[in-house]
Design a protein around this motif. Structure first.
Motif, mmCIF file in Angstrom:
data_model
loop_
_atom_site.group_PDB
_atom_site.id
_atom_site.type_symbol
_atom_site.label_atom_id
_atom_site.label_comp_id
_atom_site.label_asym_id
_atom_site.label_seq_id
_atom_site.Cartn_x
_atom_site.Cartn_y
_atom_site.Cartn_z
ATOM 1 N N THR A 89 0.682 -0.965 0.386
ATOM 2 C CA THR A 89 0.193 -0.296 -0.022
ATOM 3 C C THR A 89 1.090 1.095 -0.189
ATOM 4 O O THR A 89 1.845 1.072 0.629
ATOM 5 C CB THR A 89 -0.702 -0.025 1.616
ATOM 6 N N GLU A 148 -1.102 -2.490 -4.640
ATOM 7 C CA GLU A 148 -0.498 -3.117 -6.204
ATOM 8 C C GLU A 148 -0.316 -4.317 -5.349
ATOM 9 O O GLU A 148 0.635 -4.218 -3.813
ATOM 10 C CB GLU A 148 0.420 -2.556 -5.927
ATOM 11 N N VAL A 189 -3.742 -3.140 -7.793
ATOM 12 C CA VAL A 189 -5.644 -3.568 -6.810
ATOM 13 C C VAL A 189 -6.723 -2.666 -6.652
ATOM 14 O O VAL A 189 -7.413 -2.608 -7.292
ATOM 15 C CB VAL A 189 -5.145 -3.976 -5.730
ATOM 16 N N GLU A 190 -6.267 -0.935 -6.432
ATOM 17 C CA GLU A 190 -7.019 -0.367 -6.070
ATOM 18 C C GLU A 190 -5.846 1.219 -5.986
ATOM 19 O O GLU A 190 -4.971 1.607 -5.488
ATOM 20 C CB GLU A 190 -7.820 -0.438 -4.625
ATOM 21 N N GLY A 191 -7.273 2.139 -6.580
ATOM 22 C CA GLY A 191 -5.932 3.566 -6.420
ATOM 23 C C GLY A 191 -6.757 4.517 -7.213
ATOM 24 O O GLY A 191 -7.118 4.654 -8.273
ATOM 25 N N GLU A 225 -7.686 0.980 -15.242
ATOM 26 C CA GLU A 225 -7.758 -0.038 -14.740
ATOM 27 C C GLU A 225 -7.525 -1.524 -15.319
ATOM 28 O O GLU A 225 -6.866 -1.604 -16.931
ATOM 29 C CB GLU A 225 -9.480 -0.533 -14.634
#
Length: 161
Positions: free
Chosen positions: A70, A82, A99-101, A106
């Motif tokens: 993170t 990630e 994974v997200e951010g 995407e």
């Protein structure tokens, strides 16, 4: 309607329903530092906070056996999660996915690697992704900027500059 016309219409419908091709960005830099020194500078998956100017902090965690990091981004840019997909220290390469951010992408997957180049090294960072909430060109510009600033920092730190 003849058979050829029906085939053409069907092909057009399939193409219209198909997702767009992923975008690709690749950046590289040469350095006079030896590959082993460059790979040591890149370090572990969470060592990105030691060399990337956009990362203030990295916290490593585990998600169902997969290594995650993170990242706290500089300047209040948010956090990015990630996951490491693969790592080969002998070949000096690792691959990860977002994974997200907050980035305008995407389906992102990226690889950073080091190879011998004459008396020094070539450091490359490549990625594939789809744009999300931005144009293809804008998404590519953001990712290219991340890669180029990171590569310049790795090269400088590995060669002691």
């Amino acid at each position: 309607m003849n058979r050829l016309g029906a085939v053409a219409i069907a092909a057009g419908l399939v193409m219209a329903a198909s997702p767009a091709f992923a975008l690709d960005v690749a950046s590289s830099v040469k350095t006079d530092a030896k590959p082993a020194a460059v790979w040591q500078t890149i370090g572990s998956f969470c060592d990105i906070s030691k060399w990337h100017p956009a990362v203030e902090k990295c916290v490593e965690s585990d998600a169902n056996g997969a290594k995650r990091r993170t990242l706290t981004l500089a300047g209040g840019g948010g956090t990015l999660v990630e996951e490491q997909v693969s790592r080969d220290d002998a070949k000096m390469t690792y691959t990860y996915k977002i994974v997200e951010g907050p980035l305008p992408v995407e389906n992102y997957q990226s690889t950073i690697s080091v190879t011998p180049a004459g008396d020094g090294s070539d450091i490359s960072w490549t990625g594939t992704f789809d744009a999300k909430g931005a144009s293809d060109d804008d998404a590519k510009k953001v990712i290219r900027g991340i890669y180029e600033s990171g590569l310049q920092s790795i090269a400088a730190k590995a060669s002691g500059k």
